[in-house]
Design a protein around this motif. Structure first.
Motif, mmCIF file in Angstrom:
data_model
loop_
_atom_site.group_PDB
_atom_site.id
_atom_site.type_symbol
_atom_site.label_atom_id
_atom_site.label_comp_id
_atom_site.label_asym_id
_atom_site.label_seq_id
_atom_site.Cartn_x
_atom_site.Cartn_y
_atom_site.Cartn_z
ATOM 1 N N THR A 63 -12.117 -3.216 -1.957
ATOM 2 C CA THR A 63 -12.965 -2.029 -1.990
ATOM 3 C C THR A 63 -12.462 -1.039 -3.030
ATOM 4 O OG1 THR A 63 -13.985 -0.296 -0.622
ATOM 5 C CG2 THR A 63 -11.670 -0.791 -0.192
ATOM 6 N N ALA A 64 -13.390 -0.240 -3.561
ATOM 7 C CA ALA A 64 -13.036 0.793 -4.530
ATOM 8 C C ALA A 64 -14.069 1.905 -4.497
ATOM 9 C CB ALA A 64 -12.932 0.210 -5.941
ATOM 10 N N TYR A 65 -13.642 3.073 -4.969
ATOM 11 C CA TYR A 65 -14.494 4.263 -4.985
ATOM 12 C C TYR A 65 -14.044 5.118 -6.154
ATOM 13 C CZ TYR A 65 -17.109 8.226 -2.929
ATOM 14 O OH TYR A 65 -18.008 9.244 -2.674
ATOM 15 N N GLY A 66 -14.977 5.590 -6.968
ATOM 16 C CA GLY A 66 -14.549 6.399 -8.105
ATOM 17 C C GLY A 66 -15.702 7.021 -8.859
ATOM 18 N N ALA A 67 -15.439 7.311 -10.129
ATOM 19 C CA ALA A 67 -16.382 8.053 -10.967
ATOM 20 C C ALA A 67 -17.743 7.385 -10.970
ATOM 21 C CB ALA A 67 -15.842 8.158 -12.395
ATOM 22 N N GLY A 68 -18.745 8.229 -10.986
ATOM 23 C CA GLY A 68 -20.133 7.770 -10.992
ATOM 24 C C GLY A 68 -21.084 8.682 -10.235
ATOM 25 N N LEU A 69 -20.767 9.017 -8.999
ATOM 26 C CA LEU A 69 -19.840 8.317 -8.127
ATOM 27 C C LEU A 69 -20.338 6.900 -7.877
ATOM 28 C CD1 LEU A 69 -19.198 11.104 -5.472
ATOM 29 C CD2 LEU A 69 -17.651 10.433 -7.306
ATOM 30 N N ALA A 127 -13.788 9.663 -0.724
ATOM 31 C CA ALA A 127 -13.319 8.297 -0.963
ATOM 32 C C ALA A 127 -12.919 7.601 0.329
ATOM 33 C CB ALA A 127 -12.142 8.308 -1.943
ATOM 34 N N ILE A 128 -12.263 8.334 1.216
ATOM 35 C CA ILE A 128 -11.832 7.736 2.482
ATOM 36 C C ILE A 128 -13.042 7.298 3.301
ATOM 37 C CG2 ILE A 128 -10.712 8.193 4.694
ATOM 38 C CD1 ILE A 128 -8.797 10.074 3.161
ATOM 39 N N VAL A 129 -13.982 8.215 3.479
ATOM 40 C CA VAL A 129 -15.181 7.901 4.268
ATOM 41 C C VAL A 129 -16.031 6.843 3.570
ATOM 42 C CG1 VAL A 129 -17.319 8.829 5.236
ATOM 43 C CG2 VAL A 129 -15.204 10.171 5.345
ATOM 44 N N GLY A 130 -16.187 6.991 2.236
ATOM 45 C CA GLY A 130 -17.028 6.067 1.479
ATOM 46 C C GLY A 130 -16.515 4.639 1.511
ATOM 47 N N MET A 131 -15.209 4.453 1.306
ATOM 48 C CA MET A 131 -14.655 3.099 1.335
ATOM 49 C C MET A 131 -14.659 2.539 2.748
ATOM 50 S SD MET A 131 -11.615 2.819 -1.526
ATOM 51 C CE MET A 131 -10.692 4.292 -1.065
ATOM 52 N N CYS A 132 -14.418 3.378 3.745
ATOM 53 C CA CYS A 132 -14.470 2.908 5.131
ATOM 54 C C CYS A 132 -15.855 2.360 5.461
ATOM 55 C CB CYS A 132 -14.101 4.054 6.083
ATOM 56 S SG CYS A 132 -14.221 3.608 7.830
ATOM 57 N N ASP A 133 -16.877 3.130 5.130
ATOM 58 C CA ASP A 133 -18.242 2.691 5.408
ATOM 59 C C ASP A 133 -18.587 1.422 4.637
ATOM 60 O OD1 ASP A 133 -18.516 4.855 7.058
ATOM 61 O OD2 ASP A 133 -19.710 6.050 5.655
ATOM 62 N N SER A 134 -18.155 1.362 3.374
ATOM 63 C CA SER A 134 -18.483 0.215 2.526
ATOM 64 C C SER A 134 -17.796 -1.058 3.018
ATOM 65 C CB SER A 134 -18.094 0.512 1.078
ATOM 66 O OG SER A 134 -18.497 -0.530 0.222
ATOM 67 N N VAL A 135 -16.511 -0.957 3.361
ATOM 68 C CA VAL A 135 -15.787 -2.120 3.895
ATOM 69 C C VAL A 135 -16.432 -2.598 5.191
ATOM 70 C CG1 VAL A 135 -13.625 -2.850 4.986
ATOM 71 C CG2 VAL A 135 -13.564 -1.628 2.815
ATOM 72 N N THR A 136 -16.795 -1.658 6.034
ATOM 73 C CA THR A 136 -17.420 -2.023 7.317
ATOM 74 C C THR A 136 -18.721 -2.779 7.093
ATOM 75 O OG1 THR A 136 -16.426 -0.079 8.384
ATOM 76 C CG2 THR A 136 -18.296 -1.117 9.494
#
Length: 344
Positions: free
Chosen positions: A319-325, A233-242
């Motif tokens: 930003t958000a990250y969760g089930a699915g993923l 979640a940390i890496v995923g949201m960081c990349d997505s926000v960027t």
């Protein structure tokens, strides 16, 4: 995948916000009872001091309260369409959005549910924005509501420590793509190969088919692989926000505030560090409300707007990250907008 919202001139603009959390407050002391761990441990590991739990209210009930607040904040009686983002539907069939629309006096407008885990609000913003930018609708009410307590194992006190119940809503209207409040480009993505990291295995077609064929029983309760999800979640949201900031023509340094899914304070702190945010730019409301699922971002936005933490002109990333993923992010320049908050 990154995607720009089509249509250079027309935009979907935030016009009003609403939130509702149930009146019942469950403190860490009440939750832990005589267990050797208590308030200090939960605050240190999760960042939650208390959470709201719905008694006698369901997902649609909470969503109606938040939606009513958003409509009032926007100064409108109804919208052209209603979208409900939830991971705790009141029923498998029908969806709850038509009931939300009816109870809010929106009549027979198009209304549908959206299930994208804790990223449901971001996906809902993307869908609702496209509905407006395409010219098909002039306004959309997006509601995110979750009664997650209904899907928690009563014997799993740790899950109960993390999650709370709540609802948030936003009214989007047609406007200019360059005006304050207009949603920027979206970064949305998913990885279904890791679907079993967060799941409620029982209740759906797969579990029913297997139960009929082999007499198996599937748990109706939520489960997750917390350590694995936390890192991703940390890496995923960081990349997505960027990526979302880049699509908007910004750098991460340009951001005045980030409103991220309120999963865990350690995740929020890790995301702030990964993005290199200066102190105070990562918004947090998890201490008072816990993780409210798909509702966490709009509840946070409504509370921050009402408190004056979000001010007109600020550059904000969601930003958000969760089930699915599933994950998603977008940006906006914060407008001069009202928020109606209801703490039960």
């Amino acid at each position: 995948m990154t995607a720009r919202v089509p249509g250079a001139g027309r935009g979907a603009v935030v016009a009003g916000l609403g939130s509702y959390v149930p009146p019942r407050v469950v403190t860490n002391a009440e939750l832990c009872g005589n267990r050797p761990v208590g308030d200090e441990w939960i605050r240190a590991r999760i960042g939650v001091g208390s959470r709201r739990v719905a008694d006698g209210e369901a997902t649609v009930d909470l969503g109606v309260r938040a939606g009513r607040g958003a409509l009032a904040a926007a100064g409108v009686a109804r919208c052209d369409a209603v979208v409900l983002a939830t991971i705790s539907p009141d029923r498998l069939l029908p969806g709850g959005a038509p009931e939300v629309a009816a109870r809010l006096g929106c009549g027979t407008v198009p209304a549908f549910d959206l299930a994208s885990g804790c990223s449901g609000f971001l996906y809902g913003l993307g869908v609702a924005s496209s509905m407006i930018v395409s010219g098909a609708f002039d306004s959309v009410l997006l509601v995110a509501s979750d009664v997650f307590s209904a899907f928690l194992d009563p014997d799993d006190w740790l899950m109960a420590a993390i999650f709370g119940d709540g609802a948030g809503a936003v009214v989007l209207r047609a406007g200019d793509a360059d005006e304050p409040g207009a949603l920027g480009p979206f970064d949305l993505g998913s990885d279904g190969a890791q679907a079993d990291l967060l799941e409620v295995p029982g209740g759906g077609a797969r579990a029913r088919k297997r139960a009929l064929a082999a007499g198996e029983e599937f748990s109706p309760y939520f489960r997750m692989d917390g350590p694995v999800v936390r890192k991703q979640a940390i890496v995923g949201m960081c990349d997505s926000v960027t990526r979302a900031a880049h699509l908007a023509g910004w750098s991460v340094d340009d951001l005045d505030a980030v409103a991220a899914h309120q999963a865990n304070q350690r995740i929020l702190d890790g995301l702030a560090a990964e993005l290199g945010l200066r102190p105070g730019r990562m918004l947090s409301g998890i201490e008072a409300y816990g993780n409210t699922g798909a509702a966490s971002v709009p509840v946070l936005l409504a509370q921050a707007a009402a408190a004056g933490t979000l001010r007109p002109g600020m550059r904000v990333a969601l930003t958000a990250y969760g089930a699915g993923l599933a994950w998603g992010s977008t940006t906006l320049v914060w407008p001069d907008v009202r928020a109606v908050t209801d703490d039960g």
